[in-house]
Design an enzyme around this catalytic site. Sequence first.
Site, short mmCIF file in Angstrom:
data_model
loop_
_atom_site.label_atom_id
_atom_site.label_comp_id
_atom_site.label_asym_id
_atom_site.label_seq_id
_atom_site.Cartn_x
_atom_site.Cartn_y
_atom_site.Cartn_z
N GLU A 7 0.84 -1.17 0.08
CA GLU A 7 -0.24 -0.03 0.02
C GLU A 7 0.79 1.28 -0.12
OE1 GLU A 7 -3.51 2.07 2.61
OE2 GLU A 7 -3.49 -0.19 2.25
N LYS A 8 1.97 1.09 0.71
CA LYS A 8 2.81 2.39 0.47
C LYS A 8 4.26 2.01 0.99
CE LYS A 8 0.36 3.71 4.33
NZ LYS A 8 -0.43 2.71 4.84
N ASP A 103 -3.02 -2.65 3.09
CA ASP A 103 -3.34 -2.68 4.52
C ASP A 103 -4.66 -3.59 4.59
OD1 ASP A 103 -1.30 -1.03 5.31
OD2 ASP A 103 -2.57 0.78 5.47
N ASP A 105 -7.59 -3.73 5.57
CA ASP A 105 -9.20 -3.17 5.72
C ASP A 105 -9.82 -2.95 4.38
OD1 ASP A 105 -7.80 -0.91 4.83
OD2 ASP A 105 -7.77 0.17 6.63
N TYR A 328 -0.57 -2.53 13.41
CA TYR A 328 -1.57 -1.51 12.16
C TYR A 328 -2.61 -0.72 13.06
CZ TYR A 328 -4.85 -0.44 8.57
OH TYR A 328 -5.66 0.19 7.80
N ARG A 330 -4.94 1.54 12.33
CA ARG A 330 -6.48 1.88 11.84
C ARG A 330 -7.41 0.81 12.20
NH1 ARG A 330 -6.41 6.34 7.85
NH2 ARG A 330 -4.12 7.18 7.70
#
Length: 659
Positions: A7-8, A103, A105, A328, A330
Site C-alpha cells: 500500500e505504501k 493494508d 481493511d 496496524y 487503523r
Amino acid sequence: MILYIAEKPSLARAIAAAFSGSQKKQEGCIWLANGDCISWCIGHLLEQAEPHIYNPAFKSWQLDHLPIIPEEWLWQEKSNTKKQLSILKKLIKQADQLVHAGDPDREGQLLVDEVLHYCKVPAQKLRDTQRLLISDLTPNAVKKALQQIRSNREFSALSRSALARARADWLFGLNMTRAYTIRGRQAGYQGVLSIGRVQTPVLGLVANRDKEREDFIPKDFYQVWAQLITPEQQIFRAKWLPSEACRPHMDEEGRVLNRALAENVATRISNQAALVISSDYQQKKQAAPLPYNLSALQIDAAKIYGMSAQQVLDICQALYEKHQIITYPRSDCRYLPSLQHHEAKSIIQALSGVSEELAKGTAHANPALKSKAWNDKKVTAHHAIIPTSQAHKASALSKAEGQVFGLIARQYLMQFYSDYQYLASTIRVQIAGGIFEAKGNTPIAEGWRALLPTKKKSDQDEEQDQLPQLVTGDQAWCQQGIILDKVTTPPAAFTDATLLAAMTGINRFVADKNIKAILKDTDGLGTEATRAGIIELLFKRGFLQRQGKQIHASITGRAFADALPEQLITPDMTAKWEARLNAMSLGEAKYQDFMTALTGNLSELLTLSQQLSSQTLQNLPAPKKSPFKKRRYKSNAGKNKRATETSSKTAKKRNKSKA
C-alpha cells in the site's frame, strides 16, 4: 517473477526486510535476490474522475446539471503519483504472479484492487492473485504473514463494498454539495456548503447539542444525607430515598425540588436511631479492559492529554511505519488472535526497558495469563493495536509519541494482570420512617487497576470506599441530617473525546428502534480511518469552532444545519448505508441494488434542496477566502488521504484555498 504490491513504501520496506539475500533498490521498487520484486502504491494512485471528465459542461456548477450520475464510472490518475503508477503498470505486465499487500481493511483492499483492474490484468492472472495480510511491520511478523498467504478472490466482496462506498460518497457528496452551495450563492454566501453522509450528521450532532444547552433551564434540587455511626464507632453516610408520597415534590428523574421538604426530613432524622432493614455484600470481579482500537485510543488520549483525533492518528502512523513499535493502527477491532499470545513474553520484555513506569508494570505482568482479549472469533481482518517486539526503541520517542505509546503499552500489559476484585456493599436503614441507602466498593485485590494512577474520591461521590459489616436488625445512630443543594446542569458541550465517543456510539442518539439496532451492530459514524479527517474537515470548512476544549457549531454551521432536511443531519441514512455495505462485504447483498436505491434517494434530496428558502442562508459570515472566481463554482473534497465521504477528491486541487 512474483510482484508484491504494498500500500505504501514503508510496508514495502518491511516486506523486503523479511527476505534474505542481496537486494537491489530501483526507482519505485525493490528487487529481491531470487528475482522477485516489491513495489508499492502511495496511498490511492487513482481517484474517481472529476465531473468534467464525463462532460466538460460540468466544470461550471449549475442546478440544471444535477444529478450528475455517470453511466460508466471512470478512474483518473492522480497527477502527483503518475510516475509510480507508470512503474507499477510495467511491473504488473512483467510479473507471473501478483501478491496484493494492501493494508488489512476495506480501503486497503480497494486501493490495490483498483490498480489491478485499471491496468487491465488478464482474467486468469487476476484470479491467481494472492493476498498478503500484514498488521505488524516487524520482520518476524511479516515472515509469519508470508507463510499464511491467501487467495485475493476471498476478498472480492470486501473490495466491492469499498468501491460501492467510494462511488456512493462521490455521488452523494458532489451532488448535494453543489446543490446547497449554489443555493447559498444565491443567498449571498460565497463559501462552499459541503455535505457528506458522515460529516453532515456530525455537524447536526454538535448543532443539536448547542441548542439543547441554550434551551436548558436549570432547576434547583436537594439531597438529604444521614451521617451515621455504629456502636463500634464506624462512621458512614446514607442517602434519602424519597417515598411515593413525595412524588408531587419531585421531577421525572426522582429529584426533590422542594427545599422545605428536604429541610423537614433533615431535621426529623437528626439525633435519631437508625435500624438496618437490609444489607448486601457481594464479592465481584472486573476483567481488564480490552486493548485499544483506534477510536478507543483517540478517546482516551483526548481525555488524558487533550489531543485531537488527527494528532493521535498521525502519531500512531509514525509509531507503526517509522518506529515499527505498534501494530496496524487503523484497526476497528479490540481483540487478538490466539497465535499472537506466543509473542507476549518477548513484547513484555521489550517494554521493560522503555521507561521506569513501564518497567514497574512489566515486573508484575504474567505472560502465562490469557485475558478475554484473545478471541479468534472476534478478530476481523486486523486485530487490536498493541506494542511489537521492537518496543524497546520507544525510549527515543518525542513527548507526544511517548504519551500515546504509553497508553497502548499499558492497555496491553493489563491483559497479563489478574482481575480487579472488590466488595460491593449496599446497606438500607430506616430513620424516623424514612428509607436511606448507603453504597460502597471496597477493593480486595487491585489486579490490573494497579497500572492506573490513583484516583482521589470527591466528597460528592455517592459511593464510599468502605462500609461497616452490618446485618438486618442492627442498630446505628444518625448524628445529623445534611442537605446538599444541587442544580441540574445542561448536557456537556462536546470535546474531542466526547465527539469521538458519540461517533462510535451513535446509536445512543437515535430514537428509531430499527435504526438504533443497525447502528449498534456497526462501527457508528465513519470508520477508524476517517473520523479524525471528518472532524478536521468540519473545522476547516468553518462549520465547527473551538472554545477552549469545547467544540461548538459556528454561526455558519448552525444556520447550515438548520437549513438541511432531518435526513441529512441525523445518522439514519448512514446507518442504512453501513448495514447494506456490510452485507455486501459478506456477500449477502448486491452492488447494483445498493446503487439503485441510493440514486433514487439522491433525486428526492435534490428536490428538497430546491424548496429551501434563500432567506435561510442569508447574512452568514463571509468565509475567510472565497472559493469563487469569475462567478464559477468550485468543487470541494475531504482531506483524508484514504477515502472520506465528501465530493470529488480531485476537485480539492482546483480549490486549494478552501480545502
